[in-house]
Scaffold this motif. Structure first.
Motif, PDB file in Angstrom:
ATOM      1  N   GLN A 158       0.828  -1.207   0.000  1.00 32.35           N
ATOM      2  CA  GLN A 158       0.000   0.000   0.000  1.00 32.35           C
ATOM      3  C   GLN A 158       0.865   1.260   0.000  1.00 32.35           C
ATOM      4  OE1 GLN A 158      -2.142  -1.051   3.529  1.00 32.35           O
ATOM      5  NE2 GLN A 158      -3.900  -1.884   2.414  1.00 32.35           N
ATOM      6  N   LEU A 215       2.341   1.736  -3.556  1.00 33.09           N
ATOM      7  CA  LEU A 215       1.330   2.197  -4.509  1.00 33.09           C
ATOM      8  C   LEU A 215       0.953   3.653  -4.255  1.00 33.09           C
ATOM      9  CD1 LEU A 215      -0.986  -0.957  -4.652  1.00 33.09           C
ATOM     10  CD2 LEU A 215       0.668  -0.207  -6.375  1.00 33.09           C
ATOM     11  N   ASN A 216       0.807   4.011  -2.988  1.00 29.37           N
ATOM     12  CA  ASN A 216       0.464   5.401  -2.657  1.00 29.37           C
ATOM     13  C   ASN A 216       1.568   6.369  -3.090  1.00 29.37           C
ATOM     14  OD1 ASN A 216      -2.042   4.818  -1.505  1.00 29.37           O
ATOM     15  ND2 ASN A 216      -1.158   4.440   0.515  1.00 29.37           N
ATOM     16  N   ASP A 227       1.233   7.273  -6.532  1.00 32.99           N
ATOM     17  CA  ASP A 227      -0.059   7.913  -6.821  1.00 32.99           C
ATOM     18  C   ASP A 227      -1.094   6.952  -7.383  1.00 32.99           C
ATOM     19  OD1 ASP A 227       0.732  10.457  -5.922  1.00 32.99           O
ATOM     20  OD2 ASP A 227       1.691  10.895  -7.850  1.00 32.99           O
ATOM     21  N   TYR A 228      -1.026   5.707  -6.947  1.00 34.69           N
ATOM     22  CA  TYR A 228      -2.048   4.717  -7.284  1.00 34.69           C
ATOM     23  C   TYR A 228      -2.940   4.520  -6.069  1.00 34.69           C
ATOM     24  CZ  TYR A 228      -0.074   3.057 -11.718  1.00 34.69           C
ATOM     25  OH  TYR A 228       0.359   2.959 -13.017  1.00 34.69           O
ATOM     26  N   ASP A 229      -4.206   4.233  -6.314  1.00 31.55           N
ATOM     27  CA  ASP A 229      -5.106   3.897  -5.214  1.00 31.55           C
ATOM     28  C   ASP A 229      -4.797   2.475  -4.764  1.00 31.55           C
ATOM     29  OD1 ASP A 229      -6.461   6.327  -5.264  1.00 31.55           O
ATOM     30  OD2 ASP A 229      -7.874   5.638  -6.799  1.00 31.55           O
ATOM     31  N   ALA A 230      -4.417   2.333  -3.514  1.00 29.70           N
ATOM     32  CA  ALA A 230      -4.045   1.021  -2.993  1.00 29.70           C
ATOM     33  C   ALA A 230      -5.282   0.249  -2.535  1.00 29.70           C
ATOM     34  CB  ALA A 230      -3.073   1.173  -1.830  1.00 29.70           C
ATOM     35  N   PRO A 231      -5.380  -1.024  -2.893  1.00 28.34           N
ATOM     36  CA  PRO A 231      -6.499  -1.855  -2.418  1.00 28.34           C
ATOM     37  C   PRO A 231      -6.461  -1.999  -0.895  1.00 28.34           C
ATOM     38  CG  PRO A 231      -5.371  -2.891  -4.277  1.00 28.34           C
ATOM     39  CD  PRO A 231      -4.506  -1.748  -3.817  1.00 28.34           C
ATOM     40  N   GLU A 232      -7.595  -2.371  -0.327  1.00 28.99           N
ATOM     41  CA  GLU A 232      -7.661  -2.649   1.110  1.00 28.99           C
ATOM     42  C   GLU A 232      -6.811  -3.885   1.427  1.00 28.99           C
ATOM     43  OE1 GLU A 232      -9.254  -0.803   3.438  1.00 28.99           O
ATOM     44  OE2 GLU A 232      -9.692   0.611   1.804  1.00 28.99           O
TER      45      GLU A 232
END
Length: 212
Positions: free
Chosen positions: A24, A27-28, A31-36
């Motif tokens: 996470q 990815l953050n 600048d990607y939305d990280a999955p739960e």
């Protein structure tokens, strides 16, 4: 049988928090939305290159390598300790050693991190050797890693067992003609393990000793 190769993540330790949080973080940073967290459990076991290629939906090795660098930025200082031993693991390893078996770690995780994790849990002395990938990805494929261990330690496939929780462990074992024990308390399902050819299923660590 006289030798047992153990996977690390999902077999000896539960690395859920460390691995998913570091993914996470990477990815953050990109600048990607990280999955739960629970949507990232499939990433526990496979090489990071494979996981980030899917997560980023890219074959761009430069981007994948950047993600791995960011992952390790956090993992090397915090993430590798966000980890717990599964119940019965020390006792299981001690029984296997007392029965005269050689034991080795065979993980896709870089061996420099694997060594630190085993030292953290004070179980390094329960292994004859610790084998993992290199930071550049060399031997992250479980089949290549097992082949390397067999050659380096002069082990016979006929008397060596691979224990792991994911398809990669089963596939790697069968590429090298090893008996494979799949464990269901980790992150692979019994269906996944059986489809990829495991010979035996262990539902809890101490059950491994019964098969040996």
């Amino acid at each position: 049988m006289d030798t047992v190769l153990f996977d690390l993540d999902g077999t000896l330790t539960d690395p859920k928090i460390g691995i998913t949080t570091c993914i996470q973080y990477a990815l953050n940073q990109l600048d990607y939305d990280a999955p739960e967290t629970d949507q990232l459990l499939w990433c526990i076991g496979p090489p990071l290159t494979v996981s980030f290629a899917k997560l980023l939906q890219t074959t761009d090795q430069i981007m994948i390598d950047r993600a791995i660098t960011l992952y390790r930025e956090r993992f090397a200082t915090v993430g590798l300790f966000e980890n717990v031993l599964y119940p019965q693991i020390p006792e299981t390893l001690k029984l296997i050693r007392a029965a005269g078996y050689q034991t080795y770690i065979a993980t896709s995780k870089p061996h420099v991190f694997a060594k630190r994790i085993l030292e953290h849990f004070e179980i390094t002395a329960l292994f004859d050797g610790i084998y993992g990938s290199e930071l550049d990805g060399t031997r992250s494929d479980k089949g290549e890693l097992i082949r390397h261990i067999l050659l380096a330690e002069n082990l016979s496939p006929d008397t060596t067992v691979m224990v792991g929780d994911r398809s990669h462990d089963a596939i790697g074992a069968k590429k090298n003609q090893l008996l494979a024990i799949g464990v269901t308390y980790g992150y692979g399902t019994e269906e996944e393990l059986r489809i990829h050819g495991v010979d035996l299923i262990a539902n809890y660590p101490m059950e491994i000793t019964k098969y040996l």
